[in-house]
Design an enzyme around this catalytic site. Sequence first.
Site, PDB file in Angstrom:
ATOM      1  N   HIS A 369       0.835  -1.113   0.050  1.00  9.25           N
ATOM      2  CA  HIS A 369      -0.055  -0.170  -0.117  1.00  9.25           C
ATOM      3  C   HIS A 369       0.894   1.246  -0.024  1.00  9.25           C
ATOM      4  CE1 HIS A 369      -3.246   2.378   2.090  1.00  9.25           C
ATOM      5  NE2 HIS A 369      -3.141   2.806   1.068  1.00  9.25           N
ATOM      6  N   GLU A 610      -4.103 -11.514 -17.780  1.00 11.75           N
ATOM      7  CA  GLU A 610      -2.993 -11.475 -16.848  1.00 11.75           C
ATOM      8  C   GLU A 610      -2.615 -12.772 -16.283  1.00 11.75           C
ATOM      9  OE1 GLU A 610      -3.533  -9.220 -13.064  1.00 11.75           O
ATOM     10  OE2 GLU A 610      -5.849  -9.889 -13.132  1.00 11.75           O
TER      11      GLU A 610
HETATM   12  C1  PEP Z   1      -1.008  -6.175 -13.302  1.00 10.23           C
HETATM   13  O1  PEP Z   1      -1.097  -7.463 -12.842  1.00 10.23           O
HETATM   14  O2  PEP Z   1      -0.514  -5.907 -14.165  1.00 10.23           O
HETATM   15  C2  PEP Z   1      -2.059  -5.342 -12.843  1.00 10.23           C
HETATM   16  C3  PEP Z   1      -2.329  -4.022 -13.536  1.00 10.23           C
HETATM   17  O3  PEP Z   1      -2.812  -5.351 -11.675  1.00 10.23           O
HETATM   18  P1  PEP Z   1      -2.114  -5.566 -10.171  1.00 10.23           P
HETATM   19  O4  PEP Z   1      -0.719  -4.968 -10.306  1.00 10.23           O
HETATM   20  O5  PEP Z   1      -2.898  -4.902  -9.161  1.00 10.23           O
HETATM   21  O6  PEP Z   1      -1.901  -7.024  -9.754  1.00 10.23           O
HETATM   22 MG    MG Z   2      -2.572  -8.187 -11.596  1.00 14.05          MG
END
Ligand code: PEP
Ligand code: MG
Length: 762
Positions: A369, A610
């Site tokens: 965070h 992802e």
């Molecule tokens: C990612 O996985 O690239 C993304 C944008 O989400 P986070 O970083 O919140 O997992």
């Molecule tokens: Mg992600």
Amino acid sequence: MTASAPSSMLDLLRRVVQEVNGAEDFDEALSIIVTRVKGALDIDVCSIYLKSPRSGRLVLMASEGLRQESVGQVEMDVSEGLVGLVASRAEPINLENASEHPRFRYFPETGEEEFLSFLGVPIIQQRKLLGVLVVQHRKARRFDDEHVSFLVTLAAQLAGAITHAEFTDEIASETPLVSHVNVEAKGVAGAPGVAIGRAVVAYRLADLDSIPDREARGVEQELARFAIAVNATREEIEGLKARTQALLPAEEGALFDAYLLLLGDSLVHRTETRIQAGQWAPGALRDTVRESVRVFEDMEDEYLRERGADIRDLGRRILSHLLPAEDAEGDFPEGGILVGEDLTASHLAEVPIERLGAIVSARGSGSSHIAILARALNVPAVMGVSDLPVSRLEDRELLVDGYRGRLYVNPSPELRAEFVRLVREERELEEGLRTLALQPAATRDGRPVPVMANSGLLADIRPSLESGAEGVGLYRTEVPFIIRDRFPGEDEQFEIYRQILASFDPMPVTLRTLDVGGDKALPYFPVREDNPFLGWRGIRITLDHPEIFLPQLRAMLRASVEHHNLQILFPMISTLEELKESLILLNRAREELLDEGLQVPVPKVGVMIEVPAAVYLVEALARRVDFLSIGTNDLVQYLLAVDRNNARVANLYDPLHPSCIRALELIAEGARRTGKPVSVCGEMAAEPAAIILLLGMGMDSLSVSVSAIPKVKWVIRSFTTDRAEALLAQCRLLENPDQIRSLLNNALVQAGLGGLVRAGKN
Ligand code: PEP
Ligand code: MG
């Protein structure tokens, strides 16, 4: 020589490593190793040779059994002697009679002639040779296998402890030796930028456990002193609450309300009783806090167990008001670097943000965070510097490299000058870029590639708008969930989402549904798993909990009644079923609201790509939604099997790996075939070299942290689509990320963007 039983070997191993970790300084650490090993293995000599970082030679640093005068004196090249042989071969050498070996070299000052048998094992950390551990015996006899494996195991474990002790020692020296300059501490990148400044160790709050027992000088006086401290603490918490609200959504205040409640209860009363019995106020407070913490820690319930930590924190706060003024928080210097064991948002709330130069935390990761907050505030951050002796850094000058996740202590004048130059260049670059920020992002041949903001805090809305964001490409809704002590209700969420939609209207705002799990835990919803990144996270959790998912979807849809710029994004989709179920729930939430009489428009819906499984399903997924968004942070970690937050394998985490490039091309091709737009919202989209490839692939938009927007626009505006495609084609022929990166960096320099390459932004 007597061989110990395996279990006692294990015990010994554990004890030695523990003792070494607890050593006061480096010399003590080395001496513990040689003394313990010699005693336990019943041998005549145990010595440690370490490789000098300056000369590259092996120096005898500690010995039990050889003449003490030779310590620090005897040294050799890796091409010399048996110790050199162990080092250059990087494997154990076990000899019955060392003097007969052709590589034997005699050092008269050691008195080594008396010892015939020799066993040397290399000490290696992360492929780097640190030194050699040697045991010797008078009689000619080969060491048995058990001893060899014991020493190999010990050396492997000691490598970390030795680096830690050496590092602490180097950092601690106020007048560094030549070899102690430019001490580099490795962490992970938290927020981009470079900084030079004095360290301010977070919370110079007193340590409760170190308070001695003492008799109160006068009970009345002590009670009055305690009452003043409690009042001051109450005011402090109220102040903190107010300041935090300026930075974060109101929900942060919930934690402080809990503190205020605790202050009002028996904690105060029980301390007063102890003072009346004759104990001085700090001692009475310590005992009360310990008592309460014990009660909480014995509880079955995980959530309640963790309340123990809140009581301890509260106790420390009261204590800081009881102890003399020198313990209180000092003035925060201009450009000061906030350093802490485990920094959190509430630490940040205590410092004047306008004077904050950088953030360094021994724990945490780039997705903590505080790192997200640092990016929003445009303050460089280095996280997870595990070897950091935090308490020894107060007021020391530090150089912080938030791009690479590096910290330097005791810098040489040359390194310092280099950082001064980098900071200046960065400032100039930022000023130069500011004018560019408000221009639209389009390639030189006029293809628009909008640049949006990644966001997650109400506090970044204003900077996002000012930085020229053309919408919000990713709003991480987990942040308001993480900083609370319970799930936020539908109305609370509605208010947050409504404000974001309103601020950006008519530009699109992409709200991602809750993506917790992995490294993002909710304090009130603990999930314990061996492999959290492969476990219950993102959509897997929300689909299992419609009572959490539906209110979130309803809150988003309600926010879109007045503002028609809502896009909803589902994270961590790995099967078509998950998408179908999510769409059913979304539809249900909308039907409910229509039944309730609300004119809810149909939102645009997208899916995050992802997970590698989604790459191969891309067309089927794309057909069912309005847009795709590539989360490269996770995609890269899953494709390369490299934990995105693990500093030990950080060098393997590379979005320019040919496999990642191929996967991105597959996604772009799939999107094109289905006619659906695709955006990239991972950190890769902020890396100048990578942007060229993304343009070449035909990505439709990019979403990056606010501070990166101007730089990203600059790159987009400097290339034509043809040039980007040609560079992508050249990269396809290359086999490793370094070649790819240097080809792209050259292209950046040729296009006049050398500043981005030089400032380490690449
Ligand atoms: C990612 O996985 O690239 C993304 C944008 O989400 P986070 O970083 O919140 O997992
Ligand atoms: Mg992600």
